[in-house]
Write a protein that holds these residues in place. Structure first.
Motif, mmCIF file in Angstrom:
data_model
loop_
_atom_site.group_PDB
_atom_site.id
_atom_site.type_symbol
_atom_site.label_atom_id
_atom_site.label_comp_id
_atom_site.label_asym_id
_atom_site.label_seq_id
_atom_site.Cartn_x
_atom_site.Cartn_y
_atom_site.Cartn_z
ATOM 1 N N GLU A 443 -106.892 46.358 4.144
ATOM 2 C CA GLU A 443 -108.315 46.535 3.864
ATOM 3 C C GLU A 443 -108.824 45.343 3.058
ATOM 4 N N LEU A 444 -109.457 44.402 3.741
ATOM 5 C CA LEU A 444 -110.001 43.230 3.068
ATOM 6 C C LEU A 444 -111.243 43.592 2.256
ATOM 7 N N SER A 445 -111.978 44.599 2.735
ATOM 8 C CA SER A 445 -113.144 45.121 2.029
ATOM 9 C C SER A 445 -113.377 46.532 2.540
ATOM 10 N N ALA A 446 -114.439 47.152 2.072
ATOM 11 C CA ALA A 446 -114.729 48.510 2.525
ATOM 12 C C ALA A 446 -115.053 48.553 4.009
ATOM 13 N N LYS A 447 -115.474 47.431 4.580
ATOM 14 C CA LYS A 447 -115.890 47.397 5.971
ATOM 15 C C LYS A 447 -115.004 46.539 6.869
ATOM 16 N N THR A 448 -114.142 45.736 6.310
ATOM 17 C CA THR A 448 -113.375 44.769 7.097
ATOM 18 C C THR A 448 -111.878 44.986 6.894
ATOM 19 N N SER A 449 -111.131 44.975 8.004
ATOM 20 C CA SER A 449 -109.679 45.152 7.948
ATOM 21 C C SER A 449 -108.992 44.114 8.815
ATOM 22 N N ALA A 450 -107.804 43.713 8.378
ATOM 23 C CA ALA A 450 -106.921 42.870 9.181
ATOM 24 C C ALA A 450 -105.725 43.725 9.599
ATOM 25 N N TRP A 451 -105.311 43.567 10.818
ATOM 26 C CA TRP A 451 -104.248 44.385 11.400
ATOM 27 C C TRP A 451 -103.117 43.472 11.852
ATOM 28 N N PHE A 452 -101.897 43.814 11.493
ATOM 29 C CA PHE A 452 -100.745 43.004 11.856
ATOM 30 C C PHE A 452 -99.638 43.910 12.395
ATOM 31 N N GLY A 453 -98.950 43.437 13.394
ATOM 32 C CA GLY A 453 -97.806 44.159 13.928
ATOM 33 C C GLY A 453 -96.756 43.194 14.424
ATOM 34 N N LEU A 454 -95.512 43.552 14.231
ATOM 35 C CA LEU A 454 -94.399 42.716 14.671
ATOM 36 C C LEU A 454 -93.264 43.639 15.111
ATOM 37 N N ARG A 455 -92.714 43.378 16.296
ATOM 38 C CA ARG A 455 -91.604 44.185 16.807
ATOM 39 C C ARG A 455 -90.505 43.251 17.308
ATOM 40 N N HIS A 456 -89.298 43.472 16.814
ATOM 41 C CA HIS A 456 -88.153 42.711 17.306
ATOM 42 C C HIS A 456 -87.271 43.639 18.133
ATOM 43 N N THR A 457 -86.903 43.175 19.313
ATOM 44 C CA THR A 457 -86.109 43.968 20.241
ATOM 45 C C THR A 457 -84.835 43.224 20.601
ATOM 46 N N GLN A 458 -83.733 43.930 20.531
ATOM 47 C CA GLN A 458 -82.451 43.408 21.000
ATOM 48 C C GLN A 458 -82.030 44.263 22.188
ATOM 49 N N SER A 459 -81.918 43.643 23.357
ATOM 50 C CA SER A 459 -81.660 44.380 24.586
ATOM 51 C C SER A 459 -80.347 43.944 25.213
ATOM 52 N N ASP A 460 -79.569 44.910 25.655
ATOM 53 C CA ASP A 460 -78.294 44.663 26.338
ATOM 54 C C ASP A 460 -78.344 45.405 27.666
ATOM 55 N N ARG A 461 -78.389 44.669 28.778
ATOM 56 C CA ARG A 461 -78.511 45.265 30.103
ATOM 57 C C ARG A 461 -77.351 44.823 30.975
ATOM 58 N N ASN A 462 -76.962 45.705 31.893
ATOM 59 C CA ASN A 462 -75.950 45.313 32.873
ATOM 60 C C ASN A 462 -76.137 46.107 34.151
ATOM 61 N N THR A 463 -75.763 45.498 35.257
ATOM 62 C CA THR A 463 -75.780 46.157 36.562
ATOM 63 C C THR A 463 -74.421 45.959 37.224
ATOM 64 N N VAL A 464 -74.037 46.957 38.032
ATOM 65 C CA VAL A 464 -72.780 46.897 38.773
ATOM 66 C C VAL A 464 -73.041 47.428 40.174
ATOM 67 N N SER A 465 -72.769 46.609 41.178
ATOM 68 C CA SER A 465 -72.892 47.057 42.550
ATOM 69 C C SER A 465 -71.805 48.086 42.846
ATOM 70 N N LEU A 466 -72.166 49.122 43.620
ATOM 71 C CA LEU A 466 -71.201 50.146 43.991
ATOM 72 C C LEU A 466 -70.476 49.811 45.286
ATOM 73 N N ASP A 467 -70.650 48.571 45.752
ATOM 74 C CA ASP A 467 -69.860 48.072 46.872
ATOM 75 C C ASP A 467 -68.470 47.711 46.337
#
Length: 721
Positions: A443-467
């Motif tokens: 809340e910068l003032s009664a009428k003005t706001s600054a909004w911040f967001g940050l998301r960190h993602t760590q992803s581990d993916r794998n695929t295996v053919s069923l052939d």
């Protein structure tokens, strides 16, 4: 993902028994309603509109009403869902001008686009704020509201396609100690489908500390498209326990199953320079004597604990799990000839028997968050810190069937009994992710706001053919951070103006489809970006409005030389604006979206540069006029307009889908019969019985055309005791 997906079908006139209500369901409804002598009493009028004052789970800033938030989002409440007879999320979201169909079939899971980008059914859907897979038929009977966040959603989801994020909010026990919910509903249509539903809720125990909400539904499916019969059922239970004034435990579970014969899309004709004539949409294009229904079974639930820890801080932890079991089946039309991307020159097509049995998808997520207020450097910060661990597992049978059955000389004609000998190997997928996020509303003032967001993602993916001869395992371990920021200001008249910027990430992969040389392979981490400038507000109590200018840039994925590749950029710039006016008996509302979409920067297929993406209408409009009759208390009528502009069918722009417009009429009557509140609905969709091509997507290298629904009747009644 399945080898191929089912499609839409046809439309036109039906026999005189088309609107005949099934007596068995009406008898059940009458018995449950226990109606006595008809004694009408007026009810308090309530505005039936899109809600914009409740906090939104899908926004990431849950304590802020949508009317004051620096982003574009809407929520469709329970009454609105009831008014339109929503049976799937596409029914609800089509009320918003930013949403259109994207390869969407009435007998398959929803596939939609927002702001011109197709949502990813694996990543762009939430339930109670937790990730789920939307690769199933999700029932609406136990849903309190549907939320839609519009734009790039990197702050709400570690992985998602740009355009929007959908969240299902389930019905919960009543909050007031003496409140009870006792209602039963019955409906008929569109087509000859008929359903019945039950909704019970209340509180019990010492100080009414325990609450419950039970929903059950059954429907015989017999839609306007012939030979697509089936049935569905649902039961759901939600409970809560108010352990203390500062502690609350909530849990809920639902079980649903849907069985229905699939329908297929139409296509262009080889050699034709224009669209084929609009077809009879009541015809099931590929129905065969050996066709089997698709089966979609799901068990989904969650548990959530909330603890107030003083000084305005709240700690919450929730766990959600989803179990999907699917028999994906369709008598599949796939044109061939010179290009194999459309039907033959005479409109005939090859028919295949597609079956992918016992597909199992598992999604789990555990999330904990801490939210509260801080005073730093003389400024108030509303902060949230969150951690989430989730996994998605796709476990398929070793092979899927895609067997040639013959050529159909006419729509719906019989082809020889199929030979079940053409099978292709499936691919199993696993994904584990850890997400850490922080948001701050300063809340910068009664009428003005600054909004911040940050998301960190760590992803581990794998695929295996069923052939077994070539398992070809693929792994991708990656980490990325997605920011979001905004500045908002409340003007002297109470309106909110804002500017925002956000990023999102997609983890592209080639389809699990043997026709692709790189089937199942990962295509890297791709980042989208959005800038938005908007304003929203009210003028007195009668007029509300919103407008947003947006610019989204996303890496382009397309098919080329038998492979799925990422090359170039797809950019959508547009305007999203809405207006609602309510005065005495009248309610007028409208929303429009205009999009300028272009492809640029391609280095492999340079012919795409400067072209318009396929199946993206340049203009959409949703409007409604509602009137409440003062002389007949409880009676209101409405007329809804849906308009979608022209869109490109082929890449070279030589074939385009023209714009189309439909009108839907509805009459709602709220009254009391022997003290029982009763809500009646009579609706006619596509009032003028307009015949048109609804959308024109391209999937798996093939052009498709979906006809719009014909004029259909819908009737419903709901009694609340």
């Amino acid at each position: 993902m399945a080898f191929f997906s089912p499609f839409f079908s046809s439309c036109a006139n039906r026999s005189s028994d088309r609107f005949t209500f099934r007596a068995s369901h009406m008898a059940r409804a009458i018995t449950l309603l226990a109606l006595g002598h008809a004694h009408a009493q007026s009810l308090t009028n309530s505005t039936i509109t899109i809600t914009d004052t409740v906090p939104s789970q899908v926004s990431g800033f849950g304590d802020v009403p949508l009317g004051k938030a620096p982003f574009s989002a809407v929520a469709f409440d329970q009454q609105t869902l009831q008014d339109i007879g929503a049976q799937r999320v596409s029914d609800a979201l089509h009320l918003d001008a930013s949403v259109t169909d994207s390869y969407n079939s009435p007998a398959y899971w929803d596939m939609l686009s927002v702001r011109g980008y197709t949502l990813d059914n694996r990543y762009n859907y939430r339930r109670e704020g937790l990730p789920i897979s939307a690769e199933t038929m999700i029932p609406m009977d136990n849903k309190e509201r549907i939320e839609l966040f519009k734009g790039t959603s990197g702050i709400q989801a570690g992985t998602s396609a740009p355009g929007g994020l959908v969240n299902y909010v389930v019905k919960r026990p009543p909050s007031a100690k003496d409140e009870t919910i006792r209602s039963v509903s019955a409906s008929y249509g569109p087509g000859q489908s008929s359903s019945i539903g039950l909704d019970l809720g209340g509180r019990f125990g010492q100080d009414q500390a325990l609450g419950y909400r039970f929903n059950a539904a059954y429907e015989d499916l017999d839609p306007y498209t012939r030979n697509t019969t089936g049935h569905r059922h649902l039961w759901a239970l939600a409970m809560d326990w108010r352990i203390s004034p500062d502690s609350k435990l909530e849990w809920e579970i639902e079980r649903s199953e849907r069985q229905q014969l699939g329908v297929n899309g139409y296509s262009l004709w080889e050699g034709a320079t224009g669209l084929p004539p609009v077809v009879d949409a009541t015809t099931n294009l590929t129905r065969q004597s050996w066709s089997l229904p698709g089966i979609f079974a799901a068990t989904t639930g969650s548990i959530r604990f909330k603890q107030a820890i003083g000084q305005g801080w709240l700690w919450s932890t929730q766990y959600g799990a989803q179990r999907l079991n699917t028999d994906d089946r369709l008598a599949f039309a796939f044109g061939c000839g010179g290009l194999c991307d459309r039907f033959y020159a005479d409109g005939s097509f090859d028919v295949y028997d597609y079956r992918s049995e016992n597909e199992q998808r598992r999604t789990e997520a555990l999330q904990t968050s801490l939210a509260g207020q801080l005073q730093l450097a003389g400024l108030k910060h509303h902060v949230t810190f969150s951690a989430q661990r989730s996994r998605q597992l796709d476990r398929l049978q070793p092979t899927q069937l895609y067997s040639y059955a013959g050529t159909s000389a006419a729509y719906g004609s019989a082809v020889p009994v199929q030979v079940l000998d053409q099978t292709y190997p499936n691919t199993n997928r696993s994904e584990y992710s850890t997400e850490l996020s922080a948001t701050d509303r300063l809340e910068l003032s009664a009428k003005t706001s600054a909004w911040f967001g940050l998301r960190h993602t760590q992803s581990d993916r794998n695929t295996v053919s069923l052939d077994p001869s070539n398992p070809n395992p693929k792994n991708q371990n990656t980490g990325f951070t997605t920011p979001w920021l905004a500045l908002s200001h409340e003007t002297i008249n109470g309106s909110t103006v804002y500017a925002s910027y956000g990023e999102g990430v997609e983890l592209f992969a080639a389809p699990n489809n043997a026709n692709y040389a790189n089937a199942g392979q990962f295509l890297g981490v791709q980042r989208s970006k959005q800038a938005e400038l908007g304003a929203k507000g009210q003028v007195g109590h009668a007029l509300s409005w919103n407008t947003a200018l947006f610019h989204i840039a996303r890496p382009l994925a397309y098919d080329y030389a038998g492979e799925r590749i990422v090359d170039g950029t797809q950019t959508h710039s547009g305007l999203d604006a809405g207006l609602q006016w309510h005065q005495q008996q009248w309610l007028l509302a409208g929303q429009m979206q205009w999009i300028h979409a272009r492809i640029s920067g391609t280095s492999i297929n340079t012919d795409l540069n400067g072209s318009t993406p396929l199946n993206v209408p340049n203009y959409t409009l949703r409007a409604m006029a509602q009137y409440r009759f003062a002389d007949v208390p409880g009676l209101r009528t409405s007329l809804r307009l849906i308009h979608e502009g022209a869109r490109r069918v082929t890449e070279d722009g030589r074939i385009n889908l023209p714009s189309w417009t439909t009108l839907d009429f509805a009459a709602h009557y709220d009254t009391r019969i022997s003290g029982t509140r009763t809500q009646w609905t009579l609706a006619v969709d596509n009032l003028a019985d307009h015949h048109y091509w609804r959308e024109a997507p391209k999937q798996f290298g093939h052009y498709y055309l979906y006809p719009g629904a014909p004029r259909t009747l819908r009737m419903g009644v709901k009694a609340s005791f």
